[in-house]
Design a protein around this motif. Structure first.
Motif, PDB file in Angstrom:
ATOM      1  N   PRO A 162       0.854  -1.430   0.065  1.00 41.83           N
ATOM      2  CA  PRO A 162       0.125  -0.013   0.218  1.00 41.83           C
ATOM      3  C   PRO A 162       0.966   1.075   0.167  1.00 41.83           C
ATOM      4  N   LYS A 163       1.651   1.495  -1.033  1.00 37.60           N
ATOM      5  CA  LYS A 163       2.450   2.690  -1.115  1.00 37.60           C
ATOM      6  C   LYS A 163       1.305   3.720  -1.641  1.00 37.60           C
ATOM      7  N   THR A 164       1.696   5.044  -1.652  1.00 36.08           N
ATOM      8  CA  THR A 164       0.818   6.215  -1.996  1.00 36.08           C
ATOM      9  C   THR A 164       0.328   6.029  -3.300  1.00 36.08           C
ATOM     10  N   PRO A 165       0.878   5.759  -4.663  1.00 39.87           N
ATOM     11  CA  PRO A 165      -0.052   5.623  -5.678  1.00 39.87           C
ATOM     12  C   PRO A 165      -1.138   4.520  -5.389  1.00 39.87           C
ATOM     13  N   PHE A 166      -0.784   3.623  -4.850  1.00 41.55           N
ATOM     14  CA  PHE A 166      -1.987   2.458  -4.825  1.00 41.55           C
ATOM     15  C   PHE A 166      -2.948   3.065  -3.645  1.00 41.55           C
ATOM     16  N   LEU A 167      -2.779   3.791  -2.804  1.00 43.91           N
ATOM     17  CA  LEU A 167      -3.844   4.359  -2.055  1.00 43.91           C
ATOM     18  C   LEU A 167      -4.904   5.081  -2.844  1.00 43.91           C
ATOM     19  N   TYR A 168      -4.000   5.983  -4.113  1.00 44.33           N
ATOM     20  CA  TYR A 168      -4.749   6.651  -4.982  1.00 44.33           C
ATOM     21  C   TYR A 168      -5.906   5.855  -5.861  1.00 44.33           C
ATOM     22  N   PHE A 169      -5.330   4.437  -6.083  1.00 39.46           N
ATOM     23  CA  PHE A 169      -6.049   3.568  -6.771  1.00 39.46           C
ATOM     24  C   PHE A 169      -7.159   3.153  -6.177  1.00 39.46           C
ATOM     25  N   VAL A 170      -6.994   2.725  -4.945  1.00 38.04           N
ATOM     26  CA  VAL A 170      -8.334   2.829  -4.007  1.00 38.04           C
ATOM     27  C   VAL A 170      -9.116   3.835  -4.192  1.00 38.04           C
ATOM     28  N   ALA A 171      -8.664   4.942  -3.734  1.00 41.40           N
ATOM     29  CA  ALA A 171      -9.459   5.955  -3.897  1.00 41.40           C
ATOM     30  C   ALA A 171     -10.233   6.163  -5.205  1.00 41.40           C
ATOM     31  N   PHE A 172      -9.549   5.982  -6.311  1.00 41.49           N
ATOM     32  CA  PHE A 172     -10.077   6.040  -7.574  1.00 41.49           C
ATOM     33  C   PHE A 172     -11.401   5.084  -7.962  1.00 41.49           C
ATOM     34  N   VAL A 173     -11.081   3.997  -7.260  1.00 40.85           N
ATOM     35  CA  VAL A 173     -12.235   3.008  -7.548  1.00 40.85           C
ATOM     36  C   VAL A 173     -13.230   3.267  -6.762  1.00 40.85           C
ATOM     37  N   LEU A 174     -13.186   3.596  -5.613  1.00 39.45           N
ATOM     38  CA  LEU A 174     -14.308   3.950  -4.553  1.00 39.45           C
ATOM     39  C   LEU A 174     -14.980   5.215  -5.312  1.00 39.45           C
ATOM     40  N   LEU A 175     -14.540   6.059  -5.276  1.00 34.37           N
ATOM     41  CA  LEU A 175     -15.031   7.317  -5.725  1.00 34.37           C
ATOM     42  C   LEU A 175     -15.551   7.155  -7.491  1.00 34.37           C
TER      43      LEU A 175
END
Ligand SMILES: [Cu+2]
Lengths: 217, 502, 124
Positions: B343-356
């Motif tokens: 869970p590095k930062t870019p991956f957190l943005y991936f999760v945020a992307f999918v959710l939002l």
């Protein structure tokens, strides 16, 4: 210092990021076709507008097209077709390394384009004279109250097409200079081919404009 | 996986302003685009903060009505044309496309530079329009108001027209590059998915953007010589303008989101240490989205006076977009399954992307259904919906891309801890801003209103406070990214263990 | 590069003659009245002319297939644009009628100006 081929042409250097001259040529051609696709969509909105208002005001369109001179439109169609032919011949001449013919055919194309613009100028002058203009300056006479829409469309369509012709003329002059310098020969004639494609597209658009504006009643 | 070019060399070969502004190097052009769109993002963001602040009270706080109209128009125009559209394709696409393909450059480097210059030139006109009396039409320039308002519509529209050509030429360049510059061995189905998404984006740019160009040109013609086709007073049809505008602008939504989806496909494979699940389906779904996006533009015209028949057809076709989008989401989630997630930062943005993006997508289906849209049209529900897709989707993709390729582009690592904090602030702030907007929209708060019913004030206050959290997150991000350039540690050549060529 | 197809001059001359002939056809055919099909007939002839230009002058006949794909795709998307927009305009009178009849709404957004009533009175 530019290298010369044994026939006296300026040798073309393939750009550093291409493997071969053929790849370079095909890429340029693909890019040009994409650009032409873009051009078609660019003109398409005007054709859609034409269709919409023709549907809404059929009687006005029939009235309006009598204000256009079929003879002039016909003359311009033939002139453009001939220029397309000479353009194709100019490309062919470059393909067989015939510098003189390339130059002559390009020159005829340029003259045809000039003729087209002269005829267009005469038509425009006539419209200006009779006040058949977009609504801001419209003072023409007619039974329909929305006659200005036809002429709004007419000036947008032919004006945009005319601008394309002018740009084409500029490009052909550029080609003439390069031809004179001996830059086009059987191994390299990409710019001639590209401008040729563009020029044929200008012809294509006119092929549709002529019947839609001048003939359909 | 061998890439011999020294990755910092392109900064050091030449120095000075001119060496950048006339460069033919795709990496430098990419960096210049990145800087430009970040400036655009900052500007658009300032307008957004001002708007949110103004809306904290139901009455006038510090903006007059007209200023408010100009501010939300500029916010929209700047965010759309200066930031979102060029963000990922022009900045990251230029930088990465040749590297990922294994080509030496894009097909037409000079055309590429010309597109960038056109972009700057167009931006100049937009800036000019602000000083000539900023536009107050909304970013959609709807006729007939845009024909008659005495603000500088012509300058703004001409700027957008020029930037449209920048976008078209970039699309032409990318398609030609992808077709002809692939080295032997890089077959269509070995290309990274980011390139597939760029390919689909470029199709849209080439086929849709010219229609925007001609529409804007016709609007100028309408203002200059009253050609009459959009002006009902002259027998024209204002709905025709909306048809023309949305024939471009709906596909434009996918010009924005497709590259972000491509970035997501790269992020999920790298940080889950797994091959992508259903590669071909994701590739095809990009093309599918591109094609379907041309068939649905009428869903913006449900209450504009479009015929019932057309509205029905458009509503039906709109639902189709959900299929390829869902294919992508399912495949990403399937890729995560049993992966060793890092869970590095870019991956957190991936999760945020999918959710939002899921929230944005589902509310899109609500808005696509005819009967619901009639109620929700032009309310804050719509505002929240497209911010969830545009900001929750594209911005998350963009930020993910920045963090993912930062070491590649600038050769430095950023502070991972601060990056995570900023990510949380941005995602939480974003939700605080826009979730209440769904609620007040459903209750009937119309968009673009300067003065509103006090009943809605509580939502607006929450929303405004959220915008401050969001702003703090963005400022923190700017801080650690600048710090990393100044004194960050040198990045290894492949910091994330990615499998793609770049 | 030498393997590029060099088209015989004869082909180009024939193409030009065909196009001039078709231009005459366009003009002659416009003198007949096909009623509602006038535009369709004119477009049909123009399409043939356009295909001749694209195939021979623009060299698509001897070219890489993908260039033709680009042209066809553009034409398809142009048609989509055209058909959907016209589809709306052509069915709008129906919507206005239903609204007026059932709800007594005279929609303020429909096209005003005399032309609209002109086309309507023709339909009824
Ligand atoms: Cu849409």
């Amino acid at each position: 210092m530019k290298q010369l081929t044994k026939d006296g042409f300026v040798k073309h250097e393939v750009a550093h990021h291409f493997e071969s001259a053929d790849q370079e040529f095909q890429t340029a051609k693909l890019g040009m076709w994409l650009f032409l696709g873009q051009e078609l969509l660019f003109f398409s909105a005007l054709f859609v507008a034409y269709g919409v208002f023709r549907f809404l005001y059929p009687a006005m369109f029939i009235e309006a097209h009598h204000h256009l001179s079929v003879n002039m439109g016909f003359l311009n169609t033939i002139v453009l077709l001939i220029s397309s032919f000479t353009m194709a011949m100019a490309i062919r001449s470059a393909q067989v390394s015939n510098k003189k013919h390339t130059f002559v055919f390009l020159l005829i194309t340029l003259v045809c384009a000039g003729m087209f613009m002269v005829v267009k100028y005469m038509e425009y002058a006539e419209k200006f004279h009779h006040g058949l203009l977009p609504a801001r300056w419209f003072f023409g006479e007619g039974t329909s109250e929305v006659l200005h829409i036809f002429f709004g469309l007419y000036f947008c369509l032919t004006g945009l097409h005319g601008i394309h012709v002018l740009i084409g003329m500029g490009l052909i002059i550029w080609l003439l200079i390069k031809t004179q310098r001996g830059e086009f020969y059987s191994e390299y004639y990409t710019p001639v081919e590209m401008v040729g494609l563009y020029w044929h597209l200008v012809d294509l658009v006119w092929i549709f404009l002529f019947p839609l504006l001048y003939l359909v009643g | 996986m061998t890439h011999v070019v020294d990755k910092r060399s392109f900064y050091e070969v030449k120095k000075g302003f001119m060496s950048w502004i006339i460069t033919l190097d795709h990496k430098r052009i990419g960096i210049m685009y990145l800087v430009s769109v970040l400036i655009g993002f900052g500007l658009g963001g300032l307008f957004a903060l001002a708007l949110r602040l103004e809306l904290i009270t139901p009455d006038k706080l510090f903006m007059a009505d007209k200023v408010y109209n100009q501010a939300f128009t500029l916010h929209g125009v700047i965010m759309v044309f200066l930031f979102i559209i060029p963000s990922i394709p022009a900045a990251f696409g230029n930088f990465l496309l040749p590297l990922m393909l294994g080509a030496k450059d894009v097909a037409f480097p000079r055309l590429n530079l010309a597109s960038f210059h056109l972009f700057l030139f167009g931006a100049l006109f937009l800036v000019l329009s602000v000083f000539l009396g900023a536009v107050d039409t909304g970013w959609t320039f709807y006729a007939p108001y845009s024909i008659y308002t005495n603000t500088s519509v012509i300058a703004a529209v001409f700027g957008a027209f020029i930037m449209g050509f920048s976008s078209i030429l970039t699309g032409v360049n990318f398609i030609a590059t992808i077709h002809t510059m692939r080295p032997p061995g890089m077959t269509w189905f070995r290309m990274p998915l980011f390139i597939w998404s760029l390919y689909a984006t470029s199709i849209l740019q080439v086929l849709a953007t010219p229609v925007l160009a001609i529409t804007l040109l016709l609007l100028i013609a309408e203002r200059v010589m009253n050609i009459g086709i959009f002006d009902p007073a002259l027998g024209g049809d204002p709905v025709l303008f909306e048809h023309f505008f949305w024939f471009y602008s709906h596909p434009a939504v996918y010009i924005m989101i497709l590259p972000a989806m491509g970035v997501m496909s790269e992020l999920v494979t790298t940080f889950c240490r797994r091959n992508i699940f259903g590669y071909k389906y994701i590739a095809y779904s990009s093309i599918g989205i591109a094609v379907i996006s041309f068939l649905v533009w009428g869903h913006h015209l449900f209450v504009s006076g479009q015929s019932d028949f057309a509205a029905m057809i458009f509503s039906l076709l709109t639902f189709l977009v959900a299929i390829p989008s869902a294919i992508k989401i399912f495949n990403w989630i399937a890729t995560m399954y049993q992966g060793s997630i890092d869970p590095k930062t870019p991956f957190l943005y991936f999760v945020a992307f999918v959710l939002l993006f899921c929230i944005g997508g589902f509310t899109g289906i609500i808005l696509g259904s005819l009967s619901l849209d009639v109620n929700l049209h032009d309310t804050y529900f719509v505002v929240a919906h497209f911010h969830y897709t545009m900001m929750g989707g594209v911005l998350m993709g963009f930020l993910g891309a920045i963090h993912y390729w930062w070491p590649k582009m600038f050769g430095k690592m950023y502070d991972e801890f601060l990056a995570k904090i900023a990510c949380f602030l941005i995602v939480i702030g974003f939700n605080v801003v826009f979730f209440p907007q769904f609620l007040m929209g459903a209750k009937g708060m119309p968009r673009r209103y300067h003065v509103y019913d006090p009943e809605f004030q509580v939502y607006h206050v929450i929303s405004t406070v959220g915008s401050w959290v969001l702003a703090v997150g963005v400022i923190l991000m700017a801080y650690y990214l600048i710090q990393s350039i100044r004194k960050g540690e040198k990045a290894p050549s492949n910091p994330w263990g990615a499998l793609t060529l770049e | 590069m030498s393997e590029h197809h060099v088209v015989p001059i004869k082909t180009y001359v024939k193409t030009l003659l065909t196009l001039i002939f078709l231009t005459f056809v366009t003009v002659k055919i416009a003198e007949f009245d096909f009623g509602d099909l006038n535009v369709a007939v004119a477009l049909f002839v123009a399409m043939i002319k356009a295909s001749v230009v694209a195939l021979f002058f623009m060299g698509l006949k001897w070219d890489k297939g993908f260039n033709a794909v680009i042209l066809i795709t553009s034409v398809i998307f142009m048609s989509i644009f055209f058909l959907f927009t016209l589809g709306d305009i052509e069915t709008r009178a129906q919507t206005d009628k239903v609204e007026a009849m059932r709800f007594g709404i005279n929609s303020p957004v429909k096209i005003i100006g005399d032309g609209h009533s002109e086309s309507r009175s023709k339909n009824h």
